[in-house]
Design an enzyme around this catalytic site. Structure first.
Site, PDB file in Angstrom:
ATOM      1  N   GLY A   1      48.480  31.184  45.710  1.00 30.22           N
ATOM      2  CA  GLY A   1      48.171  32.355  46.522  1.00 30.22           C
ATOM      3  C   GLY A   1      47.020  31.977  47.419  1.00 30.22           C
ATOM      4  O   GLY A   1      46.844  30.808  47.731  1.00 30.22           O
TER       5      GLY A   1
ATOM      6  N   LYS B   1      41.095  47.499  42.775  1.00 28.05           N
ATOM      7  CA  LYS B   1      42.541  47.695  42.838  1.00 28.05           C
ATOM      8  C   LYS B   1      42.956  48.427  41.561  1.00 28.05           C
ATOM      9  O   LYS B   1      42.385  48.173  40.501  1.00 28.05           O
ATOM     10  CB  LYS B   1      43.258  46.348  42.901  1.00 28.05           C
ATOM     11  CG  LYS B   1      43.066  45.648  44.225  1.00 28.05           C
ATOM     12  CD  LYS B   1      43.850  44.340  44.245  1.00 28.05           C
ATOM     13  CE  LYS B   1      43.371  43.469  45.392  1.00 28.05           C
ATOM     14  NZ  LYS B   1      43.346  42.057  45.051  1.00 28.05           N
TER      15      LYS B   1
ATOM     16  N   GLY C   1      43.962  32.050  46.515  1.00 27.29           N
ATOM     17  CA  GLY C   1      43.409  31.117  45.528  1.00 27.29           C
ATOM     18  C   GLY C   1      44.599  30.469  44.862  1.00 27.29           C
ATOM     19  O   GLY C   1      45.661  31.078  44.773  1.00 27.29           O
TER      20      GLY C   1
ATOM     21  N   GLU D   1      50.269  40.517  37.102  1.00 26.05           N
ATOM     22  CA  GLU D   1      49.112  40.520  36.215  1.00 26.05           C
ATOM     23  C   GLU D   1      48.811  41.922  35.698  1.00 26.05           C
ATOM     24  O   GLU D   1      48.405  42.096  34.552  1.00 26.05           O
ATOM     25  CB  GLU D   1      47.896  39.944  36.961  1.00 26.05           C
ATOM     26  CG  GLU D   1      48.070  38.456  37.245  1.00 26.05           C
ATOM     27  CD  GLU D   1      47.098  37.910  38.290  1.00 26.05           C
ATOM     28  OE1 GLU D   1      46.040  37.445  37.892  1.00 26.05           O
ATOM     29  OE2 GLU D   1      47.409  37.963  39.491  1.00 26.05           O
TER      30      GLU D   1
ATOM     31  N   ARG E   1      39.088  27.628  50.552  1.00 21.74           N
ATOM     32  CA  ARG E   1      38.320  26.821  49.602  1.00 21.74           C
ATOM     33  C   ARG E   1      38.799  25.374  49.637  1.00 21.74           C
ATOM     34  O   ARG E   1      39.996  25.111  49.715  1.00 21.74           O
ATOM     35  CB  ARG E   1      38.499  27.342  48.173  1.00 21.74           C
ATOM     36  CG  ARG E   1      37.885  28.693  47.942  1.00 21.74           C
ATOM     37  CD  ARG E   1      37.972  29.028  46.445  1.00 21.74           C
ATOM     38  NE  ARG E   1      37.927  30.465  46.242  1.00 21.74           N
ATOM     39  CZ  ARG E   1      38.709  31.120  45.394  1.00 21.74           C
ATOM     40  NH1 ARG E   1      39.583  30.470  44.645  1.00 21.74           N
ATOM     41  NH2 ARG E   1      38.595  32.421  45.271  1.00 21.74           N
TER      42      ARG E   1
ATOM     43  N   GLY F   1      51.499  34.707  45.850  1.00 22.40           N
ATOM     44  CA  GLY F   1      51.979  35.124  47.170  1.00 22.40           C
ATOM     45  C   GLY F   1      52.697  34.021  47.919  1.00 22.40           C
ATOM     46  O   GLY F   1      53.751  34.249  48.524  1.00 22.40           O
TER      47      GLY F   1
ATOM     48  N   ARG G   1      40.982  44.092  34.321  1.00 22.73           N
ATOM     49  CA  ARG G   1      41.022  42.661  34.569  1.00 22.73           C
ATOM     50  C   ARG G   1      39.585  42.170  34.596  1.00 22.73           C
ATOM     51  O   ARG G   1      38.763  42.672  35.370  1.00 22.73           O
ATOM     52  CB  ARG G   1      41.668  42.366  35.919  1.00 22.73           C
ATOM     53  CG  ARG G   1      41.685  40.884  36.208  1.00 22.73           C
ATOM     54  CD  ARG G   1      41.840  40.608  37.672  1.00 22.73           C
ATOM     55  NE  ARG G   1      41.825  39.162  37.882  1.00 22.73           N
ATOM     56  CZ  ARG G   1      41.250  38.592  38.931  1.00 22.73           C
ATOM     57  NH1 ARG G   1      40.643  39.319  39.845  1.00 22.73           N
ATOM     58  NH2 ARG G   1      41.260  37.282  39.065  1.00 22.73           N
TER      59      ARG G   1
ATOM     60  N   HIS H   1      43.137  32.492  36.700  1.00 22.41           N
ATOM     61  CA  HIS H   1      44.545  32.907  36.864  1.00 22.41           C
ATOM     62  C   HIS H   1      45.308  32.852  35.545  1.00 22.41           C
ATOM     63  O   HIS H   1      46.542  32.767  35.541  1.00 22.41           O
ATOM     64  CB  HIS H   1      45.314  32.003  37.849  1.00 22.41           C
ATOM     65  CG  HIS H   1      44.841  32.067  39.258  1.00 22.41           C
ATOM     66  ND1 HIS H   1      44.799  30.953  40.067  1.00 22.41           N
ATOM     67  CD2 HIS H   1      44.386  33.086  40.015  1.00 22.41           C
ATOM     68  CE1 HIS H   1      44.358  31.289  41.271  1.00 22.41           C
ATOM     69  NE2 HIS H   1      44.079  32.583  41.258  1.00 22.41           N
TER      70      HIS H   1
ATOM     71  N   ASN I   1      41.117  46.591  38.525  1.00 21.58           N
ATOM     72  CA  ASN I   1      40.649  45.256  38.865  1.00 21.58           C
ATOM     73  C   ASN I   1      39.472  45.441  39.826  1.00 21.58           C
ATOM     74  O   ASN I   1      39.654  45.645  41.020  1.00 21.58           O
ATOM     75  CB  ASN I   1      41.797  44.488  39.525  1.00 21.58           C
ATOM     76  CG  ASN I   1      41.382  43.098  39.965  1.00 21.58           C
ATOM     77  OD1 ASN I   1      40.211  42.725  39.876  1.00 21.58           O
ATOM     78  ND2 ASN I   1      42.336  42.330  40.460  1.00 21.58           N
TER      79      ASN I   1
ATOM     80  N   GLY J   1      53.729  30.901  46.525  1.00 23.51           N
ATOM     81  CA  GLY J   1      54.778  30.328  45.682  1.00 23.51           C
ATOM     82  C   GLY J   1      56.027  31.196  45.648  1.00 23.51           C
ATOM     83  O   GLY J   1      57.152  30.691  45.610  1.00 23.51           O
ATOM     84  N   GLU J   2      55.838  32.510  45.696  1.00 22.50           N
ATOM     85  CA  GLU J   2      56.984  33.418  45.630  1.00 22.50           C
ATOM     86  C   GLU J   2      57.681  33.563  46.982  1.00 22.50           C
ATOM     87  O   GLU J   2      58.882  33.777  47.027  1.00 22.50           O
ATOM     88  CB  GLU J   2      56.522  34.818  45.174  1.00 22.50           C
ATOM     89  CG  GLU J   2      56.038  34.858  43.731  1.00 22.50           C
ATOM     90  CD  GLU J   2      55.321  36.167  43.400  1.00 22.50           C
ATOM     91  OE1 GLU J   2      55.610  37.196  44.029  1.00 22.50           O
ATOM     92  OE2 GLU J   2      54.446  36.133  42.514  1.00 22.50           O
ATOM     93  N   ASN J   3      56.888  33.478  48.049  1.00 16.59           N
ATOM     94  CA  ASN J   3      57.431  33.910  49.337  1.00 16.59           C
ATOM     95  C   ASN J   3      57.550  32.861  50.433  1.00 16.59           C
ATOM     96  O   ASN J   3      58.178  33.121  51.447  1.00 16.59           O
ATOM     97  CB  ASN J   3      56.573  35.065  49.878  1.00 16.59           C
ATOM     98  CG  ASN J   3      56.538  36.223  48.897  1.00 16.59           C
ATOM     99  OD1 ASN J   3      57.568  36.598  48.353  1.00 16.59           O
ATOM    100  ND2 ASN J   3      55.360  36.746  48.643  1.00 16.59           N
TER     101      ASN J   3
END
Lengths: 401, 401
Positions: B211, B14, B213, B387, B242, B333, B92, B181, B7, B335-337
């Site tokens: 996340g 990454k 974003g 992803e 943003r 990030g 990606r 996304h 990525n 939504g999960e945590n």
């Protein structure tokens, strides 16, 4: 009690003269091309007769003087003297955060209204000119200001804030204000009157669809959200306005087309919307006709138009966690049965079920058009902003006594 | 088979190395940072071993990738014995415009298209291309696959992807909603259905990728029918820095008031806005803001309430368009945590069939789980996105064809 309602635009003055005893319109009309060549006054008399007066009308003051003259004229008038005018109500576009309801106009109020000019540089100055003219011409008559933005001042901060630095809100008042407040307030109250239900206990979504369009969420008698924003460009697809638009796209266009911010603003205000997509017309009736004749761009623009309305209905039903009434008003909302039908199509899951037969046969009339078992009642309520202004004016001037 | 997933961002790379045959085991993962900037470095992690961190001069993407390939055979980690064991590389890719609606094997024609689309993603596509070309030189002959962030959303209908601006701008400059996304939205929608034993082609799903974003997607029968990001990733929800949706009318006003050039306004809306701006500079990090809100901080409360309100708007809008809702998925990030953010976004939505189990939700992180109460008509799940895994799987799939 007789009340004159004025709506002063940059080069026009709309007026309606009410007898509040029976809430009838004694006379109404329009002064056009104020300060321009070919200025004239159109008067619609109570008996249906229309009279056009031509003459030089150099400014708002002389236009209003003309209106007052016509109202008291022996041949075309409806009152014997100016003393019969009990009060004047003004439509004022922008009240910023200073006005959350209609107010009796005093010098202090005028000073505050001047502070809002920056927010509505095209609209507030002529509104103020109208007030000034009345003050000079009939100084003893009380005046009331009714703001387009006032009804939406009850929005909670999380609905009116944009995701921008908080300092920009504090310093310049950049936030969602919303418009058409008088119309949203009138039709939502009127619908509750029609159904004999308590306005203070309903969840209502009002769709004011005209050349400019907006939707409001009204909970327990208060506006809690609306689709127009800092300016009237945001939200729905309109006749010539773009509505919701990625700012990134705005900047990209400015760069690619090499245009400045003023041109961009004109582009998104005057050349976008239905007109921009179809290149045919900004008038929904023309677009509907073109679509019937098979014009694909017209078909596409209608799909976009209806789709955006549906999305806002869903958003506001979610934000209020429910919806009891859905109201259509404005030129399109009152008179376009296909718009209402398409907007409500396939919304059964959310509880909206329209009666196709009623939707057609009751077009343009104050009526309930949902099926008897629809969880949400759907109504057509023709708007009457002038009557609302007259009522506010009556109430406020009577309280003053 | 061994797949390397890359990525490439503008100043970072990454990577993850997968052993597909061994249950998609991650053999190594890492990140090159600050390419072309002082303090450039690489860090690699392998399960059960000490991470390797090297700070060294890394001038460009090719040097960065060269370093990755060296670390992958470094004797301290040695996830593979030789880089020849790598069977293929999956990239990606951010922007596939209207040309790519699924993943592709990269050849010259694909590279040319990505180059053509640089205008639409000026920060990302050039970096993506550098990564591809560096790989061609460093691992010649190994197949490469591109997985686009935009591809999943190419199924949106025109009424959802067009803006209300002159149609010629779509034809000429390709200005439309693309959405991003996509890989994540697709993955979590499928994954949730897999966990629930559901057939995705029969379900109406809303996926919330929250996340730094953030975007929300309506997935009907497995296909994206609309998403909240637009022409650029600065549309829709309020994000870390943003703004998300703002009235386009504020640009002109801000430029005049702050006397800033357009480029500064763009920077302000992308980097100083969002949660950071709304909280008056308190933080762009949701964990900090949630803690501050719980402790009674008003700036944090305003920012988080605005954030949640927008999420609800989109959930409602998409539920309306889907005319139903079987499942809401929270991922990314936040939504999960972040249970507090989930609670704010998903409470008081019973009208849409969503009944959050507040206790179950509280404190839950880093796991796939259902968080609705038993009586909820709509299922609500947390699903961890992955992803990189999708990119590895797509790479294998295309190679086997």
């Amino acid at each position: 009690m007789k009340i004159l309602v004025l709506n002063c635009g940059s080069s026009s003055i709309k007026f309606q003269f009410f007898n509040m005893e029976n809430q009838t319109v004694l006379a109404k009309g329009l002064v056009e091309k104020v300060g321009l060549n070919g200025s004239q006054l159109k008067l619609n008399k109570q008996n249906g007769e229309q009279v056009i007066f031509q003459g030089e009308i150099v400014d708002h003051k002389s236009g209003i003087e003309y209106v007052l003259g016509v109202l008291t004229s022996q041949k075309h008038g409806c009152i014997a003297s100016l003393n019969d005018i009990s009060a004047v109500g003004h439509r004022v576009v922008h009240g910023g955060e200073l006005f959350s309801s209609s107010v009796l106009i005093t010098q202090e109020v005028v000073n505050q209204m001047e502070k809002c000019i920056d927010l509505a540089p095209l609209h507030n100055p002529p509104n103020l000119k109208g007030i000034e003219a009345i003050t000079e011409l009939i100084p003893e008559v009380p005046q009331v200001g009714v703001f387009d933005t006032a009804f939406h001042q009850s929005m909670p901060d999380y609905a009116y804030m944009y995701g921008i630095p908080y300092a920009l809100y504090k310093k310049y008042g950049i936030r969602r204000y919303g418009f058409h407040g008088t119309s949203h307030r009138y039709v939502s109250q009127r619908a509750c009157e029609m159904l004999n239900i308590d306005f203070e206990k309903q969840k209502i979504i009002t769709c004011h669809l005209g050349n400019g369009s907006s939707i409001a969420a009204i909970q327990n008698g208060k506006s809690v959200d609306t689709s127009m924003g800092f300016t009237p460009i945001e939200g729905l697809l309109m006749g010539t306005r773009a509505g919701d638009l990625d700012i990134g796209a705005v900047l990209y266009i400015m760069e690619k087309e090499n245009i400045g911010v003023e041109s961009a603003s004109a582009l998104f205000n005057k050349h976008s919307g239905l007109l921009g997509i179809t290149n045919i017309s900004s008038d929904l009736r023309d677009v509907l006709n073109a679509a019937q004749n098979g014009n694909q761009q017209a078909v596409l623009s209608l799909k976009m138009f209806n789709y955006r309305i549906r999305k806002y209905i869903g958003s506001y039903a979610a934000a209020m966690n429910g919806c009891d009434l859905l109201i259509f008003t404005g030129g399109i909302g009152e008179n376009s049965k296909s718009t209402r039908a398409e907007v409500c199509k396939d919304l059964k899951w959310l509880g909206f079920e329209i009666d196709e037969e009623k939707n057609s046969s009751l077009n343009g009339t104050e009526s309930v058009i949902s099926l008897a078992n629809s969880k949400v009642k759907v109504l057509i309520v023709p708007t009457d902003e002038e009557l609302m202004i007259a009522r506010d004016t009556q109430k406020i001037t009577q309280e003053k006594r | 088979m061994i797949i390397l997933v890359l990525n490439c961002g503008s100043s970072s790379i990454k990577y993850q190395l997968f052993n597909i045959d061994n249950n998609h085991q991650v053999l190594a993962k890492g990140q090159v940072d600050r390419i072309g900037i002082n303090g450039s470095n690489i860090e690699q992690k392998v399960n059960g071993k000490e991470p390797i961190f090297i700070e060294t001069k890394i001038d460009d993407h090719e040097q960065g990738i060269d370093l990755i390939l060296k670390l992958l055979v470094d004797e301290r980690h040695r996830p593979v014995l030789s880089i020849n064991e790598i069977d293929a590389v999956g990239h990606r890719l951010v922007h596939g415009g209207e040309d790519f609606s699924e993943s592709v094997i990269i050849n010259q024609a694909v590279k040319d298209k990505i180059k053509e689309l640089i205008d639409l993603a000026p920060l990302h596509n050039p970096a993506n291309l550098m990564g591809i070309e560096a790989m061609e030189r460093l691992l010649p002959g190994k197949p490469q696959v591109g997985v686009f962030d935009t591809a999943f959303h190419q199924t949106m209908p025109p009424k959802a992807f067009l803006y209300g601006i002159p149609y010629s701008f779509y034809k000429k400059h390709h200005i439309r909603r693309y959405g991003f996304h996509g890989t994540s939205h697709k993955f979590v929608a499928h994954k949730a259905c897999e966990i629930l034993g559901w057939d995705i082609t029969k379900k109406k799903i809303i996926t919330c990728h929250l996340g730094n974003g953030a975007s929300i997607t309506a997935v009907d029968g497995g296909k994206s029918i609309e998403t909240s990001m637009g022409f650029t990733p600065n549309y829709g929800l309020v994000m870390g820095t943003r703004s998300g949706v703002v009235d386009p009318g504020i640009i002109e006003y801000m430029m005049k008031k702050e006397k800033l050039p357009l480029s500064d306004i763009v920077g302000l809306l992308n980097k100083k806005s969002g949660m950071f701006g709304l909280s008056d500079g308190l933080s762009s990090d949701m964990r900090d803001l949630a803690d501050a809100m719980i402790a009674g901080n008003d700036d944090a409360a305003r920012a988080l309430n605005t954030y949640a309100h927008r999420v609800k708007h989109y959930i409602g809008a998409y539920a309306a368009e889907l005319n139903g809702l079987d499942l809401v998925v929270m991922t990314g990030g936040i939504g999960e945590n972040n249970w507090k953010v989930r609670e704010l976004c998903l409470s008081n939505l019973e009208f849409l069939g969503i009944t959050l189990d507040v206790e179950k939700n509280k404190g839950l992180y880093g796991t796939d789980a259902s968080i609705c109460s038993d009586c909820s008509r709509t299922q609500v799940m947390i699903v961890q996105t992955n992803e990189e895994l999708v990119i590895a799987s797509d790479t294998i799939k295309l190679l086997k064809r």
